[in-house]
Design a protein around this motif. Sequence first.
Motif, PDB file in Angstrom:
ATOM      1  N   SER A 225       1.010  -1.427   0.037  1.00 58.34           N
ATOM      2  CA  SER A 225      -0.193   0.012   0.363  1.00 58.34           C
ATOM      3  C   SER A 225       0.848   0.946  -0.126  1.00 58.34           C
ATOM      4  O   SER A 225       2.109   0.553   0.465  1.00 58.34           O
TER       5      SER A 225
ATOM      6  N   ALA B  48       0.844   5.705   0.237  1.00 55.50           N
ATOM      7  CA  ALA B  48       0.389   7.599  -0.154  1.00 55.50           C
ATOM      8  C   ALA B  48       1.044   8.590  -0.212  1.00 55.50           C
ATOM      9  O   ALA B  48       2.349   7.940   0.137  1.00 55.50           O
TER      10      ALA B  48
ATOM     11  N   ASP C 279       1.879  12.784  -0.004  1.00 54.61           N
ATOM     12  CA  ASP C 279       1.313  14.362  -0.493  1.00 54.61           C
ATOM     13  C   ASP C 279       2.513  15.287  -0.767  1.00 54.61           C
ATOM     14  O   ASP C 279       3.528  14.685  -0.337  1.00 54.61           O
TER      15      ASP C 279
ATOM     16  N   PRO D 121       1.105  11.438   5.196  1.00 54.29           N
ATOM     17  CA  PRO D 121       1.036  10.484   5.009  1.00 54.29           C
ATOM     18  C   PRO D 121       0.263   9.648   7.070  1.00 54.29           C
ATOM     19  O   PRO D 121       0.965   9.549   7.442  1.00 54.29           O
TER      20      PRO D 121
ATOM     21  N   ASP E 174      -0.875   6.525   6.992  1.00 55.59           N
ATOM     22  CA  ASP E 174      -0.660   5.189   6.671  1.00 55.59           C
ATOM     23  C   ASP E 174       0.383   5.331   7.570  1.00 55.59           C
ATOM     24  O   ASP E 174       1.724   5.088   7.886  1.00 55.59           O
TER      25      ASP E 174
END
Length: 249
Positions: A182, A184, A186, A210, A212
């Motif tokens: 996975s 993520a 920014d 993030p 996550d």
Amino acid sequence: MAKVSSFIKIEGTLDNLTFYKGKEGYLVRTKGGVSKERIQNDPAFERTRENGSEFGQSASSGKLLRTAVRNLLLKAKDNRVTSRLTQKMAAIKNLDTTSVRGQRNVAEGISGVEGKSLLKSFDFNDRAKLSAVLFAPFDVDTTTGEVTMPNMVPTETITSPSGATHFSLRSAVAKIDFELSSHAIDYSPTENFPIDSASSNISLLPASVPSDPGTQIHLLLVEFFQEINGVQYPLKNGAYNVLNIVEVV
């Protein structure tokens, strides 16, 4: 090996025969090599299966990272970035000291300081390395993701390609979970500057870091442009652009 005496000259494979052109003319031979079924099942190829499994895992980890940073990667990459990143991931995988052979993986390898250090400073565009383009000192705040460069003077700290009149900077912070596959990310706003002797205090602050799980990776993108009649055009489709991993946490 046998010669093809027919007036029909072919090259390629038909059933278990391979036709090809050699110094002695058109030749034919039976297909050789080890069958896929034998590699998958024969105990003699256990090491081969283990190596293949670990290579596949390293390649998947490299693809995961490339996918996570795709928006930046489109602006700065070389044609060997996939193989170079797979090679880097394989080296990180080798640092896994807990998994059995054949199951060593990047998630375990990068959990330690040495694994993070191997990934830090990776250049996605080998033709334009950060260390050869940007000489301004910068700091990375791993809590906020902010990258700062105090008193940055472009003509003194940027090695720009011929024809460039402007450059831009953008940072990003990504979280990559190599175990769960996975990701993520920014980004900071893009800051654009003329290549001149003016001094600037640069701050590149992503919208957030993030939350996550996974490895935290900070990136810096440097792009070059040429301004003509008030419009800035990218130089040579980004061939001189830099994308670098500046920190790994």
